[in-house]
Design a protein around this motif. Structure first.
Motif, PDB file in Angstrom:
ATOM      1  N   GLU A  19       0.856  -1.187   0.000  1.00  0.00           N
ATOM      2  CA  GLU A  19       0.000   0.000   0.000  1.00  0.00           C
ATOM      3  C   GLU A  19       0.886   1.228   0.000  1.00  0.00           C
ATOM      4  N   PHE A  20       0.324   2.360  -0.426  1.00  0.00           N
ATOM      5  CA  PHE A  20       1.062   3.611  -0.355  1.00  0.00           C
ATOM      6  C   PHE A  20       1.287   3.983   1.102  1.00  0.00           C
ATOM      7  N   GLY A  21       2.439   4.602   1.361  1.00  0.00           N
ATOM      8  CA  GLY A  21       2.701   5.042   2.727  1.00  0.00           C
ATOM      9  C   GLY A  21       4.148   5.415   2.933  1.00  0.00           C
ATOM     10  N   GLY A  22       4.505   5.651   4.180  1.00  0.00           N
ATOM     11  CA  GLY A  22       5.867   5.996   4.558  1.00  0.00           C
ATOM     12  C   GLY A  22       6.760   4.771   4.589  1.00  0.00           C
ATOM     13  N   ILE A  23       7.932   4.937   5.177  1.00  0.00           N
ATOM     14  CA  ILE A  23       8.896   3.825   5.186  1.00  0.00           C
ATOM     15  C   ILE A  23       8.360   2.605   5.919  1.00  0.00           C
ATOM     16  N   GLU A  24       7.355   2.794   6.762  1.00  0.00           N
ATOM     17  CA  GLU A  24       6.821   1.667   7.539  1.00  0.00           C
ATOM     18  C   GLU A  24       6.149   0.613   6.664  1.00  0.00           C
ATOM     19  N   VAL A  25       5.770   0.947   5.422  1.00  0.00           N
ATOM     20  CA  VAL A  25       5.131  -0.055   4.562  1.00  0.00           C
ATOM     21  C   VAL A  25       6.147  -0.965   3.887  1.00  0.00           C
ATOM     22  N   LEU A  26       7.427  -0.611   3.951  1.00  0.00           N
ATOM     23  CA  LEU A  26       8.460  -1.397   3.272  1.00  0.00           C
ATOM     24  C   LEU A  26       8.772  -2.667   4.059  1.00  0.00           C
ATOM     25  N   ARG A  27       8.990  -3.739   3.318  1.00  0.00           N
ATOM     26  CA  ARG A  27       9.409  -4.999   3.938  1.00  0.00           C
ATOM     27  C   ARG A  27      10.313  -5.732   2.943  1.00  0.00           C
ATOM     28  N   ASN A  51      16.590   6.436  -4.472  1.00  0.00           N
ATOM     29  CA  ASN A  51      16.403   7.771  -5.030  1.00  0.00           C
ATOM     30  C   ASN A  51      15.131   8.419  -4.495  1.00  0.00           C
ATOM     31  N   PRO A  52      15.100   9.767  -4.444  1.00  0.00           N
ATOM     32  CA  PRO A  52      13.910  10.458  -3.945  1.00  0.00           C
ATOM     33  C   PRO A  52      12.641  10.132  -4.724  1.00  0.00           C
ATOM     34  N   GLY A  53      12.751   9.927  -6.027  1.00  0.00           N
ATOM     35  CA  GLY A  53      11.571   9.620  -6.824  1.00  0.00           C
ATOM     36  C   GLY A  53      10.888   8.345  -6.381  1.00  0.00           C
ATOM     37  N   GLU A  54      11.683   7.370  -5.925  1.00  0.00           N
ATOM     38  CA  GLU A  54      11.098   6.112  -5.462  1.00  0.00           C
ATOM     39  C   GLU A  54      10.264   6.330  -4.198  1.00  0.00           C
ATOM     40  N   ALA A  55      10.758   7.205  -3.324  1.00  0.00           N
ATOM     41  CA  ALA A  55       9.995   7.525  -2.116  1.00  0.00           C
ATOM     42  C   ALA A  55       8.680   8.202  -2.474  1.00  0.00           C
ATOM     43  N   GLY A  60       2.591   7.509  -2.933  1.00  0.00           N
ATOM     44  CA  GLY A  60       1.431   7.773  -3.768  1.00  0.00           C
ATOM     45  C   GLY A  60       1.409   9.169  -4.348  1.00  0.00           C
ATOM     46  N   ALA A  61       2.444   9.967  -4.042  1.00  0.00           N
ATOM     47  CA  ALA A  61       2.471  11.354  -4.514  1.00  0.00           C
ATOM     48  C   ALA A  61       2.573  11.450  -6.030  1.00  0.00           C
ATOM     49  N   MET A  62       3.045  10.379  -6.682  1.00  0.00           N
ATOM     50  CA  MET A  62       3.191  10.405  -8.134  1.00  0.00           C
ATOM     51  C   MET A  62       2.300   9.363  -8.802  1.00  0.00           C
ATOM     52  N   ALA A  63       1.210   8.987  -8.120  1.00  0.00           N
ATOM     53  CA  ALA A  63       0.351   7.915  -8.631  1.00  0.00           C
ATOM     54  C   ALA A  63      -0.268   8.243  -9.984  1.00  0.00           C
ATOM     55  N   ALA A  64      -0.516   9.530 -10.246  1.00  0.00           N
ATOM     56  CA  ALA A  64      -1.107   9.910 -11.532  1.00  0.00           C
ATOM     57  C   ALA A  64      -0.136   9.676 -12.682  1.00  0.00           C
ATOM     58  N   ILE A  65       1.172   9.794 -12.389  1.00  0.00           N
ATOM     59  CA  ILE A  65       2.196   9.609 -13.421  1.00  0.00           C
ATOM     60  C   ILE A  65       2.699   8.173 -13.441  1.00  0.00           C
TER      61      ILE A  65
END
Length: 317
Positions: A19-27, A51-55, A60-65
């Motif tokens: 799901e979209f979210g902060g670093i806590e969603v990473l596993r 890279n910053p773009g991956e974050a 979800g900040a770039m979900a439209a693109i």
């Protein structure tokens, strides 16, 4: 007597999120071993850049693109050793050391499928951490500098000049013969001076400090940070066509400035090969801020998102 039994690798670790979210969603999950299709190479990753773009994609900040499907992998940059070759990808052989990139957001993993055209041989003189973090920052910096069409005698300003992209952009800009002013915090000024760059502190009063460092004016501006630098470039009198931002797309749309690359970008693997050769020959330095094991991907992105690193952060699967 028979030899030892060799157990084939049937799985591999990979960064995932649901799901979209902060670093806590990473596993980090155990996934099936990828199998190369035609035109693909399976790479055992030695290093993968972040890279910053991956974050931004992950939040979800770039979900439209960049729309996502879950579970999603993460990452583009990689360097490693060829583990398996698919049909039609025999430009490489098992055991070859390569630099490349994934277009499937999958590089932060132990084993990654890569299209053969997205790989280039890794020169012996390029360390794994440098090779693994080269694609996004290196190609972005190369294209931003190329889009400026700098001439010897011109002056260009680069924001976040000690960051992952900025540290490469200032060096590539210097190779054109241009005078380069790098905006960075005080503790990075000596590194910039060693690379022939005029350091200027960012923050309040930066416009006056740039004018003092460039009494003849500023011809071009490369923004690798965002947050008002497009407006600063315009205030300095830089022409719209000589401003390039890789970070402030709202300002780019508002003022019509460039967002790299230029109209005819060279293929990523071709630029990677050129950059790797410059590194191997000692003509380009890629600072490595930190290297984390894959299992510490959250800590790696926490450092990245503080936005005060000098150079690249990489993962070592």
């Amino acid at each position: 007597m028979s030899g030892p039994t060799i157990t084939p690798v049937t799985g591999a670790k990979a960064v995932r999120y649901d799901e979209f979210g902060g670093i806590e969603v990473l596993r980090v999950d155990e996934v099936d071993r990828p199998v190369p299709a035609g035109g693909q190479v399976l790479v055992r990753v030695k290093a993968a850049g972040i890279n910053p773009g991956e974050a931004a994609i992950r939040t979800g900040a770039m979900a439209a693109i960049f729309p996502s499907t879950f579970p999603s992998g993460q990452g583009s940059d990689l360097a490693g050793v060829v583990a398996e070759v698919g049909a039609g990808a025999d430009r490489f052989s098992v055991g070859d050391e390569v630099i490349g990139f994934s277009e499937k957001r999958a590089s932060q993993a132990e084993l990654v499928l890569v299209d053969v055209d997205n790989l280039t041989p890794k020169p012996d003189g390029v360390p794994w951490e440098v090779a693994g973090g080269l694609y996004v920052a290196g190609v972005t910096a190369w294209r931003a500098v190329d889009s400026m069409r700098l001439d010897s005698g011109e002056t260009v300003v680069v924001s976040a000049a000690a960051g992952g992209v900025g540290s490469l952009a200032v060096q590539l800009a210097r190779r054109t013969g241009a005078t380069v002013i790098g905006l960075a915090s005080q503790h990075n000024h000596e590194w910039l001076r060693r690379h022939g760059v005029i350091p200027v502190a960012y923050g309040d009063g930066v416009e006056d400090r740039i004018r003092a460092a460039a009494p003849g004016g500023v011809d071009a501006f490369i923004d690798t940070h965002g947050g008002g630098y497009v407006e600063l470039a315009l205030a300095l009198g830089v022409a719209v066509g000589r401003i390039d931002t890789i970070a402030d797309f709202a300002a780019a749309a508002k003022y019509g400035v460039r967002t790299e690359p230029g109209p005819n970008p060279r293929p990523g693997a071709e630029v990677l090969a050129e950059l790797a050769a410059l590194i191997a020959d000692g003509h380009l330095e890629v600072p490595i801020a930190n290297a984390y094991p894959l299992t510490q991907v959250r800590q790696a992105y926490a450092e990245l998102e503080r936005r005060h690193t000098h150079g690249k952060i990489v993962l070592r699967p």
